[in-house]
Design a protein around this motif. Sequence first.
Motif, short mmCIF file in Angstrom:
data_model
loop_
_atom_site.label_atom_id
_atom_site.label_comp_id
_atom_site.label_asym_id
_atom_site.label_seq_id
_atom_site.Cartn_x
_atom_site.Cartn_y
_atom_site.Cartn_z
N PHE A 47 -1.72 12.12 1.05
CA PHE A 47 -2.12 10.73 0.96
C PHE A 47 -2.51 10.25 2.27
CE2 PHE A 47 1.17 10.88 -2.41
CZ PHE A 47 0.09 10.84 -3.17
N LEU B 13 -0.08 7.85 -5.85
CA LEU B 13 0.95 6.86 -5.40
C LEU B 13 1.24 5.89 -6.57
CD1 LEU B 13 -0.38 5.99 -1.67
CD2 LEU B 13 1.64 7.24 -2.31
N ARG C 249 7.41 10.03 8.90
CA ARG C 249 7.44 9.04 7.73
C ARG C 249 7.97 7.89 8.17
NH1 ARG C 249 12.54 9.46 5.24
NH2 ARG C 249 13.96 10.94 6.25
N ASP D 22 -5.18 5.48 0.82
CA ASP D 22 -4.48 5.48 -0.39
C ASP D 22 -3.61 4.51 -0.54
OD1 ASP D 22 -6.11 7.92 -1.27
OD2 ASP D 22 -4.73 9.02 -0.08
N HIS D 23 -2.58 4.31 0.78
CA HIS D 23 -1.50 3.43 0.68
C HIS D 23 -2.17 1.99 0.53
CE1 HIS D 23 1.90 6.11 1.36
NE2 HIS D 23 1.11 6.85 1.93
N ASP E 152 6.12 1.43 3.64
CA ASP E 152 6.48 2.89 3.40
C ASP E 152 5.45 4.01 3.27
OD1 ASP E 152 8.87 1.67 3.04
OD2 ASP E 152 9.36 2.51 0.92
N TRP E 153 5.48 4.95 4.00
CA TRP E 153 4.59 6.09 3.98
C TRP E 153 5.15 7.34 4.57
CZ3 TRP E 153 3.74 7.37 9.08
CH2 TRP E 153 3.76 5.98 9.97
N LEU F 282 -1.31 -0.58 8.52
CA LEU F 282 -1.24 0.94 8.68
C LEU F 282 -1.78 1.39 9.78
CD1 LEU F 282 -2.23 0.98 4.72
CD2 LEU F 282 -0.03 1.86 5.56
N TRP G 57 9.79 3.82 6.42
CA TRP G 57 10.21 3.08 5.28
C TRP G 57 10.97 1.97 5.71
CZ3 TRP G 57 12.57 7.29 7.87
CH2 TRP G 57 13.86 7.14 8.07
N ALA H 269 5.72 -1.12 -0.64
CA ALA H 269 4.55 -0.44 -0.77
C ALA H 269 3.61 -0.40 0.52
CB ALA H 269 3.50 -0.74 -1.98
#
Length: 226
Positions: free
Chosen positions: A96, A67, A142, A100-101, A89-90, A127, A144, A86
């Motif tokens: 990932f 990332l 996903r 990780d995010h 968004d995932w 998250l 965003w 950041a």
Amino acid sequence: MTATARPRKRLVVLVSIGFAVLAALVGVGLYGLVLAPAPTTPTTADDPTPASPSTSVAGPTSPSATLPPIRSTTNAESFARDAARALIDWDTATDFTPADHAQVVVDAGDPSGTETAGLAADIRSYLPTAAAWSTLRTYSTRQWLTIDEVFVPASWPEAEAQAAPGQLLPGTIAYTVKGTRNRAGVVGAQPQETSRPITFTLFIACEPSFDVCRLLRLSEVDNPLP
């Protein structure tokens, strides 16, 4: 001035006193954030997670992929925008994980480590859990962020004015992000998409405390600094 040149005492004061002053002044908590649904959470208009999994899942990214980090900058508003994206968004159709995010955002935090535990706790609540992530992945979900506004909260100047000397790091500022949290996924062969308003505040310290802007803490989701 670099972080190593600043006394640890000043950073500790920021955690133990500075944010307590802000909370007292504006009545907002900085802990206990809420976002991700548990795997058993029923489908709602705000969450595209369907009732039964799709058999079609997009392929993962390359194991060597990483990332991108949050861009280093001395511009607090630009940093707030990048950090907000950041954070929100995932894409579960990658290799990932939530960890990780989260690490990307933690890496843009206080380099001394004094703020790391608190910031990590804030981020985790933005998250999905690992279990929820696995469920969302079956639908190639996903998420965003669409940003509408980024602004300094109206109460921030008052908070700065009423804070005693040394209670806030030089260069500390708050930015509230207002926008839309979008989610998209696939149920069987049918794409689905939902969105809802979202707002939150990022507490940032830039020069002269740090060479580049750093993220200190986050407000609760939808409970920004007024």
